[in-house]
Write a protein that holds these residues in place. Structure first.
Motif, PDB file in Angstrom:
ATOM      1  N   VAL A 232       0.860  -1.185   0.000  1.00 20.24           N
ATOM      2  CA  VAL A 232       0.000   0.000   0.000  1.00 20.24           C
ATOM      3  C   VAL A 232       0.897   1.236   0.000  1.00 20.24           C
ATOM      4  N   GLY A 233       0.338   2.344  -0.434  1.00 17.82           N
ATOM      5  CA  GLY A 233       1.075   3.596  -0.312  1.00 17.82           C
ATOM      6  C   GLY A 233       1.748   4.047  -1.605  1.00 17.82           C
ATOM      7  N   PHE A 234       2.488   5.138  -1.473  1.00 18.90           N
ATOM      8  CA  PHE A 234       3.018   5.839  -2.631  1.00 18.90           C
ATOM      9  C   PHE A 234       4.438   6.328  -2.367  1.00 18.90           C
ATOM     10  N   ALA A 235       5.167   6.532  -3.453  1.00 14.32           N
ATOM     11  CA  ALA A 235       6.501   7.113  -3.373  1.00 14.32           C
ATOM     12  C   ALA A 235       6.538   8.362  -4.257  1.00 14.32           C
ATOM     13  N   HIS A 236       7.328   9.338  -3.841  1.00 14.56           N
ATOM     14  CA  HIS A 236       7.504  10.528  -4.674  1.00 14.56           C
ATOM     15  C   HIS A 236       8.363  10.185  -5.884  1.00 14.56           C
ATOM     16  N   CYS A 237       8.120  10.882  -6.973  1.00 14.48           N
ATOM     17  CA  CYS A 237       8.820  10.600  -8.222  1.00 14.48           C
ATOM     18  C   CYS A 237      10.338  10.650  -8.078  1.00 14.48           C
ATOM     19  N   VAL A 238      10.826  11.494  -7.192  1.00 18.91           N
ATOM     20  CA  VAL A 238      12.275  11.636  -7.051  1.00 18.91           C
ATOM     21  C   VAL A 238      12.943  10.304  -6.743  1.00 18.91           C
ATOM     22  N   HIS A 239      12.214   9.400  -6.132  1.00 14.54           N
ATOM     23  CA  HIS A 239      12.796   8.118  -5.741  1.00 14.54           C
ATOM     24  C   HIS A 239      12.857   7.107  -6.891  1.00 14.54           C
ATOM     25  N   VAL A 240      12.236   7.417  -8.019  1.00 15.19           N
ATOM     26  CA  VAL A 240      12.265   6.481  -9.147  1.00 15.19           C
ATOM     27  C   VAL A 240      12.916   7.070 -10.396  1.00 15.19           C
ATOM     28  N   LEU A 241      13.265   8.345 -10.390  1.00 12.96           N
ATOM     29  CA  LEU A 241      13.805   8.971 -11.593  1.00 12.96           C
ATOM     30  C   LEU A 241      15.053   8.254 -12.101  1.00 12.96           C
ATOM     31  N   ASP A 258      10.115  -3.744 -15.849  1.00 17.19           N
ATOM     32  CA  ASP A 258       9.344  -4.003 -17.059  1.00 17.19           C
ATOM     33  C   ASP A 258       9.218  -2.718 -17.882  1.00 17.19           C
ATOM     34  N   ALA A 259       9.443  -2.845 -19.183  1.00 15.90           N
ATOM     35  CA  ALA A 259       9.482  -1.670 -20.057  1.00 15.90           C
ATOM     36  C   ALA A 259       8.163  -0.906 -20.062  1.00 15.90           C
ATOM     37  N   ARG A 260       7.046  -1.629 -19.908  1.00 10.86           N
ATOM     38  CA  ARG A 260       5.751  -0.948 -19.916  1.00 10.86           C
ATOM     39  C   ARG A 260       5.521  -0.175 -18.625  1.00 10.86           C
ATOM     40  N   LEU A 261       6.091  -0.641 -17.523  1.00 13.42           N
ATOM     41  CA  LEU A 261       6.028   0.131 -16.292  1.00 13.42           C
ATOM     42  C   LEU A 261       6.891   1.387 -16.423  1.00 13.42           C
ATOM     43  N   VAL A 262       8.058   1.261 -17.041  1.00 13.14           N
ATOM     44  CA  VAL A 262       8.909   2.426 -17.294  1.00 13.14           C
ATOM     45  C   VAL A 262       8.125   3.478 -18.070  1.00 13.14           C
ATOM     46  N   LYS A 263       7.425   3.038 -19.108  1.00 13.58           N
ATOM     47  CA  LYS A 263       6.659   3.978 -19.935  1.00 13.58           C
ATOM     48  C   LYS A 263       5.582   4.688 -19.124  1.00 13.58           C
ATOM     49  N   ALA A 264       4.864   3.922 -18.322  1.00 11.92           N
ATOM     50  CA  ALA A 264       3.799   4.513 -17.512  1.00 11.92           C
ATOM     51  C   ALA A 264       4.361   5.493 -16.487  1.00 11.92           C
ATOM     52  N   LEU A 265       5.470   5.134 -15.844  1.00 12.92           N
ATOM     53  CA  LEU A 265       6.075   6.011 -14.845  1.00 12.92           C
ATOM     54  C   LEU A 265       6.581   7.303 -15.474  1.00 12.92           C
ATOM     55  N   ARG A 266       7.128   7.211 -16.669  1.00 11.25           N
ATOM     56  CA  ARG A 266       7.631   8.415 -17.321  1.00 11.25           C
ATOM     57  C   ARG A 266       6.516   9.410 -17.623  1.00 11.25           C
ATOM     58  N   MET A 267       5.313   8.929 -17.824  1.00  6.44           N
ATOM     59  CA  MET A 267       4.184   9.833 -18.070  1.00  6.44           C
ATOM     60  C   MET A 267       3.798  10.604 -16.817  1.00  6.44           C
ATOM     61  N   SER A 268       4.059  10.020 -15.646  1.00 11.66           N
ATOM     62  CA  SER A 268       3.756  10.693 -14.383  1.00 11.66           C
ATOM     63  C   SER A 268       4.952  11.467 -13.846  1.00 11.66           C
ATOM     64  N   CYS A 269       6.159  11.006 -14.171  1.00 12.44           N
ATOM     65  CA  CYS A 269       7.381  11.561 -13.581  1.00 12.44           C
ATOM     66  C   CYS A 269       8.348  11.995 -14.682  1.00 12.44           C
ATOM     67  N   PRO A 270       8.230  13.223 -15.180  1.00 14.25           N
ATOM     68  CA  PRO A 270       9.181  13.706 -16.190  1.00 14.25           C
ATOM     69  C   PRO A 270      10.587  13.785 -15.620  1.00 14.25           C
ATOM     70  N   SER A 271      11.577  13.703 -16.498  1.00 15.35           N
ATOM     71  CA  SER A 271      12.969  13.683 -16.052  1.00 15.35           C
ATOM     72  C   SER A 271      13.385  14.978 -15.375  1.00 15.35           C
ATOM     73  N   SER A 272      12.727  16.076 -15.725  1.00 13.69           N
ATOM     74  CA  SER A 272      13.023  17.369 -15.084  1.00 13.69           C
ATOM     75  C   SER A 272      11.784  18.247 -15.176  1.00 13.69           C
ATOM     76  N   GLY A 273      11.694  19.173 -14.247  1.00 14.30           N
ATOM     77  CA  GLY A 273      10.595  20.127 -14.281  1.00 14.30           C
ATOM     78  C   GLY A 273       9.277  19.627 -13.741  1.00 14.30           C
TER      79      GLY A 273
END
Length: 366
Positions: A232-241, A258-273
């Protein structure tokens, strides 16, 4: 926190999960039936046992017999309006116990800014490792403590209230109900300098994790079982960048994700900004349900943090992670046993502790 924010978080998580489902990402993983879990001492090496000081289930039998029910009434109301408060309190309990023991030292608020604060020592909450602890968790404990104080003034410690609230949230999210031993006292100090090195990091190796746990008198079985709190719970994007953009300086994602999880995470967590407040679920299949899906996710390379995914790769932890992936009952049993051991670390008793009236303030400051 009102229910509208809880609804917004649920919607954001739902959208995130839909991205995964659309890619047929979330599957089922059935692990083999395995032998009973090793004892907490598994993992090798010498370590001291957790310090125990006679905690008991009936510690408040005469002074505050309804304490469990009082705390539960508060946590149930909070969970209904803001379910994310549940894993937040569970995380708060872990951060408290792993730094100088289960003594509510994490609850002490930083001194207000100003001239009078310039000479004051910093507290645990000032450290970077604790900066992202949600305020909702602290508020929940304060509300529960106030309710207890109204019935049993000056009797129940904040440390015990926190332990009870963590248990309640596990149950409310679908996990096991377990009896909580009581009798802790609150620490008279909260020192920022005690935090560094006491808590696991999001990219810790299994070697590093085992060293941290051994320092608390906990073993390999405890590491695997307590990591299941990430069901349960959540992590801030900074921990997965790092894992999704530049794993170990390769400018590529972690090949274990998994590559599809990478894709989904990138949509929520941009590399900067991106917003520092954006969070993503630890468990991509049932993020609000306390179950054993976390371990199945690890088998499918769906672990969010590097420290999570490492459990399914290292030979010291892999078999246990596989076992718990296939047996929810066994996970619940292992989790309850490890929570009991963690909740007994370096308990303060007698004059070494205090009973705070307000959890964020030392007794002398009230």
């Amino acid at each position: 926190m009102d229910s509208s924010r809880g609804t917004r978080i649920r919607r954001r998580v739902t959208l995130f999960l839909l991205l995964l489902v659309a890619s047929s990402l979330v599957g089922t993983s059935r692990a083999r039936e395995a032998q009973p879990l090793p004892t907490a001492a598994a993992g090798g090496g010498s370590r001291r046992a957790p310090e125990r000081h006679g905690l008991s289930l009936d510690f408040y039998a005469k002074t505050c017999p309804a304490v469990d029910q009082i705390v539960a009434s508060v946590t149930a109301a909070r969970y209904k309006d803001f379910p994310a408060a549940g894993p937040a309190v569970l995380r708060l309990f872990h951060h408290d116990c792993f730094v100088e023991g289960c003594d509510a030292s994490i609850l002490i608020a930083p001194t207000a800014a100003g001239a009078a604060a310039s000479a004051a020592p910093t507290v645990e909450r000032d450290m970077e490792e604790n900066k992202n602890l949600p305020q909702e968790a602290f508020d929940t404990v304060e509300l529960a403590k106030a309710a207890v104080e109204s019935k049993c003034p000056g009797v129940v410690s904040c440390a015990d209230v926190l332990a009870l609230a963590a248990r309640d949230y596990v149950q409310q999210a679908g996990g096991p109900y377990y009896p909580v031993k009581k009798g802790r006292k609150d620490s008279k100090v909260s020192l920022a300098g005690k935090v560094r090195g006491s808590l696991p990091r999001s990219n810790s190796t299994v070697d590093e994790l085992l060293r941290v746990f051994a320092g608390k008198g906990l073993g390999t079985a405890d590491l695997v079982a307590l990591s299941g709190a990430h069901t349960v719970g959540f992590a801030h994007c900074v921990h997965v960048l790092g894992r999704i953009y530049d794993f170990r300086g390769t400018r590529r994602p972690d090949p274990l994700m998994d590559a599809r999880l990478v894709k989904a995470l990138r949509m929520s967590c941009p590399s900067s900004g991106g917003s520092a407040r954006v969070v993503v679920p630890f468990d991509v299949s049932t993020p609000f349900q306390f179950d054993h899906a976390y371990y199945a996710n690890l088998q499918a390379r769906l672990g969010l943090l590097g420290s999570d995914q490492a459990l399914s790769q290292d030979p010291r932890t892999r078999a246990m992670a596989q076992e718990l992936a296939g047996n929810k009952t066994r996970f619940f049993q292992a989790f309850v046993a490890s929570m009991d051991r963690m909740g007994s670390i370096r308990i303060k008793k007698g004059r070494k502790g205090e009973i705070r009236k307000v959890c964020s303030q030392h007794l002398l400051a009230v």
